[in-house]
Scaffold this motif. Structure first.
Motif, PDB file in Angstrom:
ATOM      1  N   ALA A  90      17.634   4.922  -6.503  1.00 48.05           N
ATOM      2  CA  ALA A  90      17.294   5.835  -5.409  1.00 48.05           C
ATOM      3  C   ALA A  90      18.534   6.601  -4.943  1.00 48.05           C
ATOM      4  CB  ALA A  90      16.684   5.049  -4.251  1.00 48.05           C
ATOM      5  N   LYS A  91      19.656   5.906  -4.878  1.00 48.95           N
ATOM      6  CA  LYS A  91      20.908   6.530  -4.431  1.00 48.95           C
ATOM      7  C   LYS A  91      21.329   7.645  -5.397  1.00 48.95           C
ATOM      8  CE  LYS A  91      23.601   3.770  -2.300  1.00 48.95           C
ATOM      9  NZ  LYS A  91      24.599   2.754  -1.873  1.00 48.95           N
ATOM     10  N   GLU A  92      21.158   7.422  -6.676  1.00 49.39           N
ATOM     11  CA  GLU A  92      21.520   8.413  -7.684  1.00 49.39           C
ATOM     12  C   GLU A  92      20.641   9.657  -7.571  1.00 49.39           C
ATOM     13  OE1 GLU A  92      23.602  10.364 -10.245  1.00 49.39           O
ATOM     14  OE2 GLU A  92      24.174   8.347  -9.575  1.00 49.39           O
ATOM     15  N   LYS A  93      19.371   9.449  -7.285  1.00 53.33           N
ATOM     16  CA  LYS A  93      18.457  10.593  -7.121  1.00 53.33           C
ATOM     17  C   LYS A  93      18.817  11.388  -5.869  1.00 53.33           C
ATOM     18  CE  LYS A  93      14.640   8.314  -9.497  1.00 53.33           C
ATOM     19  NZ  LYS A  93      15.316   7.043  -9.756  1.00 53.33           N
ATOM     20  N   ALA A  94      19.160  10.687  -4.781  1.00 57.52           N
ATOM     21  CA  ALA A  94      19.563  11.361  -3.543  1.00 57.52           C
ATOM     22  C   ALA A  94      20.808  12.208  -3.790  1.00 57.52           C
ATOM     23  CB  ALA A  94      19.824  10.323  -2.453  1.00 57.52           C
ATOM     24  N   ARG A  95      21.763  11.648  -4.516  1.00 55.11           N
ATOM     25  CA  ARG A  95      23.005  12.370  -4.829  1.00 55.11           C
ATOM     26  C   ARG A  95      22.702  13.629  -5.651  1.00 55.11           C
ATOM     27  NH1 ARG A  95      25.450   8.455  -6.570  1.00 55.11           N
ATOM     28  NH2 ARG A  95      26.850   8.007  -4.842  1.00 55.11           N
ATOM     29  N   GLU A  96      21.791  13.505  -6.617  1.00 54.96           N
ATOM     30  CA  GLU A  96      21.442  14.641  -7.470  1.00 54.96           C
ATOM     31  C   GLU A  96      20.802  15.770  -6.662  1.00 54.96           C
ATOM     32  OE1 GLU A  96      18.904  15.578 -11.574  1.00 54.96           O
ATOM     33  OE2 GLU A  96      19.149  13.505 -10.881  1.00 54.96           O
ATOM     34  N   ILE A  97      19.929  15.398  -5.724  1.00 57.85           N
ATOM     35  CA  ILE A  97      19.268  16.415  -4.887  1.00 57.85           C
ATOM     36  C   ILE A  97      20.295  17.132  -4.016  1.00 57.85           C
ATOM     37  CG2 ILE A  97      17.558  16.804  -3.057  1.00 57.85           C
ATOM     38  CD1 ILE A  97      16.136  14.228  -4.071  1.00 57.85           C
ATOM     39  N   LEU A  98      21.183  16.352  -3.419  1.00 56.57           N
ATOM     40  CA  LEU A  98      22.184  16.940  -2.523  1.00 56.57           C
ATOM     41  C   LEU A  98      23.123  17.882  -3.277  1.00 56.57           C
ATOM     42  CD1 LEU A  98      22.962  13.772  -0.379  1.00 56.57           C
ATOM     43  CD2 LEU A  98      21.892  15.891   0.441  1.00 56.57           C
TER      44      LEU A  98
ATOM     45  N   ALA B 142       0.833  -1.203   0.000  1.00 56.82           N
ATOM     46  CA  ALA B 142       0.000   0.000   0.000  1.00 56.82           C
ATOM     47  C   ALA B 142       0.870   1.257   0.000  1.00 56.82           C
ATOM     48  CB  ALA B 142      -0.936   0.001   1.205  1.00 56.82           C
ATOM     49  N   CYS B 143       1.934   1.254   0.811  1.00 56.57           N
ATOM     50  CA  CYS B 143       2.860   2.397   0.841  1.00 56.57           C
ATOM     51  C   CYS B 143       3.485   2.622  -0.532  1.00 56.57           C
ATOM     52  CB  CYS B 143       3.963   2.166   1.874  1.00 56.57           C
ATOM     53  SG  CYS B 143       3.481   2.490   3.574  1.00 56.57           S
ATOM     54  N   GLU B 144       3.918   1.543  -1.157  1.00 57.92           N
ATOM     55  CA  GLU B 144       4.541   1.660  -2.481  1.00 57.92           C
ATOM     56  C   GLU B 144       3.579   2.277  -3.492  1.00 57.92           C
ATOM     57  OE1 GLU B 144       7.585  -2.198  -2.179  1.00 57.92           O
ATOM     58  OE2 GLU B 144       5.745  -2.317  -3.372  1.00 57.92           O
ATOM     59  N   MET B 145       2.328   1.807  -3.482  1.00 52.88           N
ATOM     60  CA  MET B 145       1.355   2.317  -4.459  1.00 52.88           C
ATOM     61  C   MET B 145       1.022   3.782  -4.198  1.00 52.88           C
ATOM     62  SD  MET B 145      -1.277  -0.775  -5.425  1.00 52.88           S
ATOM     63  CE  MET B 145      -1.864  -1.107  -3.768  1.00 52.88           C
ATOM     64  N   MET B 146       0.887   4.162  -2.921  1.00 51.64           N
ATOM     65  CA  MET B 146       0.606   5.563  -2.593  1.00 51.64           C
ATOM     66  C   MET B 146       1.734   6.471  -3.065  1.00 51.64           C
ATOM     67  SD  MET B 146      -1.030   5.336   1.231  1.00 51.64           S
ATOM     68  CE  MET B 146      -2.240   4.088   1.635  1.00 51.64           C
ATOM     69  N   LEU B 147       2.967   6.022  -2.857  1.00 54.92           N
ATOM     70  CA  LEU B 147       4.117   6.822  -3.295  1.00 54.92           C
ATOM     71  C   LEU B 147       4.213   6.865  -4.822  1.00 54.92           C
ATOM     72  CD1 LEU B 147       6.693   5.634  -0.613  1.00 54.92           C
ATOM     73  CD2 LEU B 147       5.826   7.968  -0.879  1.00 54.92           C
TER      74      LEU B 147
ATOM     75  N   ARG C 141      12.209  10.135  -5.941  1.00 56.52           N
ATOM     76  CA  ARG C 141      11.734  10.784  -7.168  1.00 56.52           C
ATOM     77  C   ARG C 141      10.860  11.993  -6.841  1.00 56.52           C
ATOM     78  NH1 ARG C 141      11.363   7.640 -12.156  1.00 56.52           N
ATOM     79  NH2 ARG C 141       9.418   8.733 -12.563  1.00 56.52           N
ATOM     80  N   ILE C 142      10.020  11.842  -5.824  1.00 53.01           N
ATOM     81  CA  ILE C 142       9.159  12.959  -5.403  1.00 53.01           C
ATOM     82  C   ILE C 142      10.014  14.120  -4.914  1.00 53.01           C
ATOM     83  CG2 ILE C 142       7.432  13.689  -3.703  1.00 53.01           C
ATOM     84  CD1 ILE C 142       6.426  10.716  -3.762  1.00 53.01           C
TER      85      ILE C 142
END
Length: 400
Positions: free
Chosen positions: A368-376, A281-286, A329-330
Motif C-alpha cells: 500500500a505504501k508503494e502505491k501511495a508513493r507512486e500516486i504522489l 465486508a469493507c475489504e470485500m467491497m474494496l 490500488r483504486i
C-alpha cells in the motif's frame, strides 16, 4: 471414558470415540457411520482410512448389527458410570424408496408432502443426502425450481433442500447444464420479491459457479449481475456477503467487469461503504471496486459518484492493511488512467493527497505504501506546493 476400560473394538478407528452406528466398508474394517461418512463425503477421500485401499465411488456401508448390540449391552452394564445407552439408529434411505416417494408426487398436495419428507430425510444423515444426490431427487427438485412460482412454499422448499444437499462438483456441473440452463432459472428466482428465495438462489449460484467451466463464466448475462446488485442493495440476510464473493470471483472473467458496472455495482458499493464498519465486508467491497476500476467504465462511475473518491480514501488506515492496499490500488488506477486536471484537484480538496502522505508515515503495509508513493510522484507538480497539505506531511512527500 478411558478409565472405564472401553473394549478397543468398540471405538471408531478414525475418531477413537465410542461407535454409535457401526458400519463395515468393503475392506472389512468397521467404522462409526458419522465418522466414515465425514471422511468419504466431506473430506472427499476415496480410501479406507486404516488399510489405505481404494473404495468404490458408490461404497456401501453395511450396518454391523452384532457390534452395535454388543456396544448397547456394554452401555447398559456401565450405566452406573454415567454411560447412556445408544439408540438403535434409523436405517438410511435407499434409491428405491426415493424413487417410490417421487413417483407418488403427482398432485400439488402430494408434491408438498414429498418435499417435506425429502427435507426431513436430508436432515437425518449424510448418507441420506448422498443417496438423494445419486438418485433422481436433484432433477426433481430442479424441475420444481424451474417451473413453479419462486416465492411459493414449494419453490422455497425445493431451493432450500437443493442447497442443503451440499452437492458434489460433478452433480453441481450436471445441475448447471451445458449452457447454464439452471442459472437462468435462478435468475428468474432472484427477480421475485421473496427474500428467502433470493437468498437460497444466491447460495446455490455460488456453489455452481465455483465449479463452472470458463466458457460459462465469460458468457454470463448482464441480467445476472443486475440481480446480484439488487440483492446487494437490499442487504438480504446471508445474501450480501455471498454476492460480494461471487463478484470477486466473476468480475475478472471476460467482460464481466463492464456488465457489473452497467448493473450499477459501483454506485451500490459506494453507498454501502459509507456506512460499513465490518472489516471483512469493507475489504470485500474494496476488492470488487478495485476490479471494476480496472475498466474505464468502472472508473468513470466511481468519479461520477459524489462520494466515490472520498469514501475510498476514508477507508485507508481505518479498516485493515488489506483494505488500505485495495483502496490505494483504486486510487492508483484513477491517477494513472483517469486523472483529468479536475480529478487531480478534487483529490487534493477531498484530503486524498493528505491521506496518501499519511500512509508513508505509518505502518500500512509495504504494498500500500508503494502505491501511495507512486500516486504522489505522478502528480507531484500539482500537489507538492499546495497549501492544502499540512507542513508536517510535506516532509514525507516523495521526491521521485
Amino acid at each position: 471414558m478411558d478409565e472405564i476400560d472401553v473394549p478397543p473394538f468398540f471405538l471408531c478407528p478414525i475418531s477413537l470415540e465410542l461407535m454409535k452406528d457401526p458400519v463395515t466398508v468393503s475392506t472389512g474394517i468397521t467404522y462409526d457411520r458419522e465418522s466414515i461418512e465425514k471422511w468419504l463425503f466431506s473430506g472427499k477421500n476415496n480410501t479406507c482410512p486404516l488399510t489405505k485401499q481404494a473404495l468404490p465411488a458408490d461404497c456401501d456401508l453395511t450396518p454391523n448389527h452384532t457390534l452395535r448390540r454388543l456396544i448397547q449391552s456394554w452401555c447398559t452394564v456401565n450405566a452406573s458410570h454415567g454411560i447412556e445407552r445408544i439408540p438403535t439408529p434409523k436405517p438410511p434411505i435407499n434409491k428405491i424408496q426415493i424413487a417410490k416417494l417421487l413417483n407418488n408426487a403427482k398432485t400439488p398436495q402430494l408434491k408438498t408432502k414429498c418435499l417435506q419428507k425429502l427435507r426431513l430425510l436430508a436432515s437425518e444423515s449424510s448418507a441420506n443426502k448422498r443417496c438423494m444426490e445419486a438418485s433422481v431427487a436433484v432433477e426433481f427438485l430442479a424441475s420444481i425450481v424451474s417451473t413453479v412460482e419462486a416465492a411459493s412454499s414449494d419453490g422455497i422448499e425445493a431451493l432450500s433442500i437443493l442447497y442443503s444437499l451440499q452437492l458434489s462438483e460433478a452433480s453441481l456441473k450436471t445441475l448447471t447444464g451445458k449452457n447454464g440452463e439452471f442459472v437462468k432459472s435462478l435468475i428468474r428466482v432472484m427477480q421475485c420479491a421473496c427474500y428467502e428465495s433470493r437468498a437460497y438462489a444466491v447460495l446455490l449460484l455460488k456453489s455452481m459457479l465455483e465449479v463452472a467451466e470458463p466458457t460459462l463464466l465469460i458468457s454470463l448475462e448482464t441480467e445476472l449481475f443486475v440481480e446480484l446488485v439488487h440483492v446487494l442493495h437490499d442487504q438480504i440476510h446471508q445474501g450480501s456477503n455471498v454476492v460480494l464473493k461471487l463478484l470477486i470471483q466473476l468480475c475478472p472473467w471476460g467482460r464481466n467487469k463492464v456488465k457489473a458496472v452497467k448493473a450499477g455495482a459501483v454506485s451500490v458499493l459506494i453507498e454501502l461503504l459509507l456506512d460499513c464498519f465490518d472489516r471483512r465486508a469493507c475489504e470485500m467491497m474494496l476488492m470488487v471496486l478495485d476490479t471494476l476500476c480496472k475498466c474505464a467504465e468502472g472508473r468513470a462511475e466511481l468519479l461520477d459518484h459524489g462520494a466515490g473518491l472520498a469514501v475510498v480514501s476514508k477507508k485507508i488506515l481505518r479498516v485493515s492493511q488489506v483494505a488500505s492496499d485495495k483502496a490505494a490500488r483504486i486510487l492508483l488506477a484513477i491517477s494513472k488512467f483517469s486523472a483529468t486536471p479536475a480529478v487531480v484537484q478534487e483529490m487534493l480538496e477531498l484530503g486524498v493527497v493528505a491521506k496518501l502522505c499519511s500512509m508513508l508515515q505509518t505502518d500500512c503495509g509495504s504494498k500500500a505504501k508503494e502505491k501511495a508513493r507512486e500516486i504522489l510522484i505522478l502528480h507531484a507538480r500539482a500537489w507538492k506546493s499546495s497549501s492544502c497539505i499540512r507542513k508536517s506531511l510535506l516532509s514525507s512527500y516523495p521526491s521521485g
